[in-house]
Design a protein around this motif. Structure first.
Motif, PDB file in Angstrom:
ATOM      1  N   ALA A 186       0.826  -1.203   0.000  1.00 52.06           N
ATOM      2  CA  ALA A 186       0.000   0.000   0.000  1.00 52.06           C
ATOM      3  C   ALA A 186       0.860   1.252   0.000  1.00 52.06           C
ATOM      4  O   ALA A 186       0.565   2.232  -0.690  1.00 52.06           O
ATOM      5  N   SER A 187       1.967   1.229   0.765  1.00 54.80           N
ATOM      6  CA  SER A 187       2.900   2.363   0.772  1.00 54.80           C
ATOM      7  C   SER A 187       3.529   2.558  -0.602  1.00 54.80           C
ATOM      8  O   SER A 187       3.706   3.697  -1.062  1.00 54.80           O
ATOM      9  N   PHE A 188       3.877   1.458  -1.256  1.00 51.82           N
ATOM     10  CA  PHE A 188       4.429   1.555  -2.616  1.00 51.82           C
ATOM     11  C   PHE A 188       3.439   2.255  -3.548  1.00 51.82           C
ATOM     12  O   PHE A 188       3.817   3.107  -4.358  1.00 51.82           O
ATOM     13  N   GLY A 189       2.157   1.860  -3.450  1.00 56.27           N
ATOM     14  CA  GLY A 189       1.142   2.472  -4.304  1.00 56.27           C
ATOM     15  C   GLY A 189       1.004   3.965  -4.043  1.00 56.27           C
ATOM     16  O   GLY A 189       0.915   4.761  -4.976  1.00 56.27           O
ATOM     17  N   ARG A 190       1.001   4.359  -2.766  1.00 55.70           N
ATOM     18  CA  ARG A 190       0.891   5.782  -2.434  1.00 55.70           C
ATOM     19  C   ARG A 190       2.108   6.566  -2.907  1.00 55.70           C
ATOM     20  O   ARG A 190       1.991   7.704  -3.361  1.00 55.70           O
ATOM     21  N   ALA A 191       3.285   5.960  -2.799  1.00 57.46           N
ATOM     22  CA  ALA A 191       4.503   6.633  -3.248  1.00 57.46           C
ATOM     23  C   ALA A 191       4.468   6.879  -4.752  1.00 57.46           C
ATOM     24  O   ALA A 191       4.809   7.972  -5.230  1.00 57.46           O
ATOM     25  N   ALA A 192       4.055   5.869  -5.514  1.00 64.69           N
ATOM     26  CA  ALA A 192       3.963   6.028  -6.966  1.00 64.69           C
ATOM     27  C   ALA A 192       2.912   7.071  -7.326  1.00 64.69           C
ATOM     28  O   ALA A 192       3.109   7.885  -8.237  1.00 64.69           O
ATOM     29  N   ASP A 193       1.807   7.066  -6.584  1.00 70.13           N
ATOM     30  CA  ASP A 193       0.758   8.057  -6.823  1.00 70.13           C
ATOM     31  C   ASP A 193       1.285   9.475  -6.601  1.00 70.13           C
ATOM     32  O   ASP A 193       1.006  10.387  -7.386  1.00 70.13           O
ATOM     33  N   THR A 194       2.044   9.659  -5.532  1.00 68.36           N
ATOM     34  CA  THR A 194       2.615  10.980  -5.249  1.00 68.36           C
ATOM     35  C   THR A 194       3.522  11.439  -6.380  1.00 68.36           C
ATOM     36  O   THR A 194       3.449  12.591  -6.834  1.00 68.36           O
ATOM     37  N   ALA A 205      12.164  -9.957  -3.655  1.00 65.94           N
ATOM     38  CA  ALA A 205      13.218 -10.933  -3.348  1.00 65.94           C
ATOM     39  C   ALA A 205      14.492 -10.167  -3.049  1.00 65.94           C
ATOM     40  O   ALA A 205      14.810  -9.182  -3.723  1.00 65.94           O
ATOM     41  N   GLY A 206      15.195 -10.607  -2.009  1.00 71.90           N
ATOM     42  CA  GLY A 206      16.501 -10.049  -1.718  1.00 71.90           C
ATOM     43  C   GLY A 206      16.514  -8.558  -1.445  1.00 71.90           C
ATOM     44  O   GLY A 206      17.451  -7.858  -1.841  1.00 71.90           O
ATOM     45  N   GLY A 207      15.501  -8.068  -0.751  1.00 66.40           N
ATOM     46  CA  GLY A 207      15.471  -6.657  -0.418  1.00 66.40           C
ATOM     47  C   GLY A 207      15.086  -5.749  -1.565  1.00 66.40           C
ATOM     48  O   GLY A 207      15.278  -4.528  -1.483  1.00 66.40           O
ATOM     49  N   ARG A 208      14.541  -6.306  -2.623  1.00 67.61           N
ATOM     50  CA  ARG A 208      14.079  -5.511  -3.760  1.00 67.61           C
ATOM     51  C   ARG A 208      12.641  -5.895  -4.092  1.00 67.61           C
ATOM     52  O   ARG A 208      12.241  -7.042  -3.900  1.00 67.61           O
ATOM     53  N   ALA A 209      11.898  -4.935  -4.606  1.00 58.58           N
ATOM     54  CA  ALA A 209      10.498  -5.187  -4.961  1.00 58.58           C
ATOM     55  C   ALA A 209      10.181  -4.532  -6.294  1.00 58.58           C
ATOM     56  O   ALA A 209      10.691  -3.453  -6.609  1.00 58.58           O
ATOM     57  N   VAL A 210       9.341  -5.215  -7.065  1.00 59.93           N
ATOM     58  CA  VAL A 210       8.854  -4.687  -8.341  1.00 59.93           C
ATOM     59  C   VAL A 210       7.336  -4.668  -8.262  1.00 59.93           C
ATOM     60  O   VAL A 210       6.713  -5.686  -7.949  1.00 59.93           O
ATOM     61  N   VAL A 211       6.745  -3.512  -8.541  1.00 57.87           N
ATOM     62  CA  VAL A 211       5.306  -3.341  -8.410  1.00 57.87           C
ATOM     63  C   VAL A 211       4.727  -2.887  -9.742  1.00 57.87           C
ATOM     64  O   VAL A 211       5.251  -1.961 -10.375  1.00 57.87           O
ATOM     65  N   ARG A 212       3.675  -3.551 -10.193  1.00 60.69           N
ATOM     66  CA  ARG A 212       2.973  -3.172 -11.416  1.00 60.69           C
ATOM     67  C   ARG A 212       1.769  -2.299 -11.060  1.00 60.69           C
ATOM     68  O   ARG A 212       1.018  -2.617 -10.134  1.00 60.69           O
ATOM     69  N   LEU A 213       1.612  -1.205 -11.787  1.00 57.97           N
ATOM     70  CA  LEU A 213       0.609  -0.208 -11.453  1.00 57.97           C
ATOM     71  C   LEU A 213      -0.170   0.216 -12.687  1.00 57.97           C
ATOM     72  O   LEU A 213       0.348   0.144 -13.803  1.00 57.97           O
ATOM     73  N   ALA A 262       7.186   0.036 -11.048  1.00 59.56           N
ATOM     74  CA  ALA A 262       7.962   0.764 -10.048  1.00 59.56           C
ATOM     75  C   ALA A 262       8.904  -0.210  -9.347  1.00 59.56           C
ATOM     76  O   ALA A 262       8.509  -1.334  -9.018  1.00 59.56           O
ATOM     77  N   ARG A 263      10.126   0.238  -9.120  1.00 59.64           N
ATOM     78  CA  ARG A 263      11.137  -0.601  -8.466  1.00 59.64           C
ATOM     79  C   ARG A 263      11.555   0.038  -7.145  1.00 59.64           C
ATOM     80  O   ARG A 263      11.794   1.250  -7.082  1.00 59.64           O
ATOM     81  N   PHE A 264      11.653  -0.800  -6.120  1.00 61.25           N
ATOM     82  CA  PHE A 264      11.966  -0.326  -4.784  1.00 61.25           C
ATOM     83  C   PHE A 264      13.117  -1.148  -4.200  1.00 61.25           C
ATOM     84  O   PHE A 264      13.262  -2.337  -4.491  1.00 61.25           O
ATOM     85  N   THR A 265      13.925  -0.504  -3.343  1.00 58.40           N
ATOM     86  CA  THR A 265      15.025  -1.160  -2.645  1.00 58.40           C
ATOM     87  C   THR A 265      14.878  -0.923  -1.156  1.00 58.40           C
ATOM     88  O   THR A 265      14.638   0.213  -0.722  1.00 58.40           O
ATOM     89  N   GLY A 313      13.296  -0.693   8.110  1.00 56.30           N
ATOM     90  CA  GLY A 313      12.008  -1.024   7.528  1.00 56.30           C
ATOM     91  C   GLY A 313      11.502  -0.034   6.513  1.00 56.30           C
ATOM     92  O   GLY A 313      10.320  -0.061   6.148  1.00 56.30           O
ATOM     93  N   THR A 314      12.373   0.863   6.033  1.00 61.12           N
ATOM     94  CA  THR A 314      11.966   1.821   5.013  1.00 61.12           C
ATOM     95  C   THR A 314      12.447   1.362   3.640  1.00 61.12           C
ATOM     96  O   THR A 314      13.229   0.411   3.521  1.00 61.12           O
ATOM     97  N   TRP A 315      11.969   2.067   2.607  1.00 65.83           N
ATOM     98  CA  TRP A 315      12.288   1.698   1.226  1.00 65.83           C
ATOM     99  C   TRP A 315      12.634   2.937   0.414  1.00 65.83           C
ATOM    100  O   TRP A 315      12.258   4.054   0.777  1.00 65.83           O
ATOM    101  N   GLU A 316      13.321   2.704  -0.693  1.00 67.56           N
ATOM    102  CA  GLU A 316      13.576   3.749  -1.672  1.00 67.56           C
ATOM    103  C   GLU A 316      12.964   3.361  -3.008  1.00 67.56           C
ATOM    104  O   GLU A 316      13.083   2.206  -3.433  1.00 67.56           O
ATOM    105  N   LEU A 317      12.286   4.315  -3.645  1.00 70.47           N
ATOM    106  CA  LEU A 317      11.807   4.109  -5.001  1.00 70.47           C
ATOM    107  C   LEU A 317      12.961   4.461  -5.937  1.00 70.47           C
ATOM    108  O   LEU A 317      13.433   5.603  -5.954  1.00 70.47           O
ATOM    109  N   THR A 318      13.428   3.493  -6.702  1.00 64.51           N
ATOM    110  CA  THR A 318      14.601   3.711  -7.553  1.00 64.51           C
ATOM    111  C   THR A 318      14.254   3.986  -9.010  1.00 64.51           C
ATOM    112  O   THR A 318      15.067   4.564  -9.737  1.00 64.51           O
ATOM    113  N   ALA A 319      13.064   3.577  -9.450  1.00 65.45           N
ATOM    114  CA  ALA A 319      12.687   3.807 -10.851  1.00 65.45           C
ATOM    115  C   ALA A 319      11.189   3.655 -11.013  1.00 65.45           C
ATOM    116  O   ALA A 319      10.563   2.816 -10.357  1.00 65.45           O
ATOM    117  N   LEU A 320      10.620   4.482 -11.887  1.00 66.98           N
ATOM    118  CA  LEU A 320       9.208   4.376 -12.261  1.00 66.98           C
ATOM    119  C   LEU A 320       9.139   4.550 -13.764  1.00 66.98           C
ATOM    120  O   LEU A 320       9.383   5.633 -14.287  1.00 66.98           O
TER     121      LEU A 320
END
Length: 375
Positions: free
Chosen positions: A43-51, A123-131, A158-161, A166-173
């Motif tokens: 949900a946080s990933f979705g809000r970040a991409a929305d912002t 996987a491995g501290g990285r996430a890929v989200v389709r939006l 969107a790609r996150f690291t 417990g926080t994340w960085e958005l690295t690419a959209l």
């Protein structure tokens, strides 16, 4: 913070199911470890991409003079330094696009940006989200006869690291669509050396002209029906037809549907014969779905003639684009509205878009090659 003219709907759309593998049963109610992705994190990933998408869009609004990219996108998500630098440069691109639009007498007063999360994997501290982004822009009444809104649906990845704590960085959209970029997409496609004009159609000028080419009625052809079909199914696809989004794009398939809805009759034959145009339960002609093949068929059959200028397009007419000038056409779209001033507005699939003005497309692709067809 979002401009007050923009409304997020992430809270409503994140009710979509998140794959169960992202929320292990043993940890579903516990605080996730670093790099773990539970439903709240998605949900946080979705809000970040929305912002981020909202901030991009705000750069096009008439009321926003100095748009900025926020580094803190959500409580748990920051924008990575390299991505922030890229996004800030992207705002410069979008402001230049807004300036080109103003020179073409077009502006937007407000926008509504909504983002839905379609899926995620980690996987491995990285996430890929389709939006999926659904954005509606309200036209400013510059001339007074503009339609009320333009809109589009765009797919993104969107790609996150994961970071400590417990926080994340958005690295690419990035966009996942093959059609013309959305008006809020700062991507700039480089034009390559041209191989020369294609033999099938002359290039159309993009210089403003008030010289119209009156459209004559044709027996059995209903241009209003073509436009009505296109505007009915631009976002919600007609289930009676197959989709080709994952096979090079759905733009010409959608165009062919609209032409048939407006009275074009099929011509059956071999699928690879460009002189034929048809759709069936188990297949279709190449000209039904192929951008170049459609042009060859349409001109050879005399169902269309070429126009000298894109501003001469009327409702039911077709515009095609060669994004990079390599001699091969890349995209097809139909005019579904024309203002009293003489500005055509196009509706199409890939990226699914409603009433986007010719001026807006030219502002986004000033170096593309354009083709205009009178149907």
């Amino acid at each position: 913070m979002k401009p007050t003219t923009l409304r997020a709907a992430v809270g409503a759309v994140l009710a979509l199911a998140v794959p169960a593998v992202l929320v292990p049963a043993s940890t579903a109610s516990a605080a996730p470890a670093t790099g773990a992705v539970d439903k709240a994190t998605v949900a946080s990933f979705g809000r970040a991409a929305d912002t981020l998408l909202t901030e991009r869009t705000s750069a096009l609004l008439d009321s926003v003079k100095t748009p900025r990219i926020a580094t803190q996108l959500d409580r748990k998500v920051r924008l990575a330094a390299a991505a922030a630098k890229s996004e800030q440069a992207g705002l410069t691109t979008l402001q230049a696009r807004k300036k080109r639009l103003a020179g073409l007498h077009e502006a937007y007063t407000k926008a509504d940006v909504q983002v839905a999360v379609d899926g995620a994997r980690s996987a491995g501290g990285r996430a890929v989200v389709r939006l999926t982004e659904t954005t509606t822009l309200t036209y400013k009444k510059v001339r007074g006869d503009e339609p009320v809104t333009t809109g589009f649906k765009a797919r993104h990845e969107a790609r996150f690291t994961a970071r400590p704590g417990g926080t994340w960085e958005l690295t690419a959209l990035t966009t996942d669509d093959d059609g013309p970029i959305a008006v809020n997409d700062p991507t700039v496609r480089k034009r390559v050396a041209s191989l020369g004009p294609t033999p099938s159609a002359p290039r159309a000028s993009t210089a403003w002209t008030s010289q119209s080419v009156p459209k004559r009625a044709k027996a059995g052809v209903d241009y209003a029906a073509m436009a009505a079909y296109t505007e009915k199914y631009w976002r919600n696809y007609n289930p009676s037809y197959r989709k080709f989004n994952e096979a090079g794009g759905d733009c010409t398939n959608f165009l062919s549907q609209a032409l048939q809805a407006g009275g074009w009759k099929p011509e059956t034959g071999s699928a690879d014969d460009y002189r034929k145009w048809w759709y069936g339960s188990s297949g279709q002609s190449d000209s039904w779905v192929g951008v170049n093949e459609w042009s060859w068929y349409a001109l050879n059959s005399k169902r269309v003639t070429s126009l000298a200028n894109v501003y001469q397009l009327e409702v039911g007419d077709v515009m095609q684009m060669d994004f990079d000038g390599d001699g091969s056409k890349d995209h097809s779209m139909m005019v579904t509205y024309r203002s009293r001033y003489g500005l055509p507005y196009l509706t199409y699939h890939s990226t699914n878009t409603y009433r986007k003005s010719v001026a807006s497309i030219i502002a986004s692709y000033p170096d593309a090659v354009y083709y205009a067809y009178r149907t």
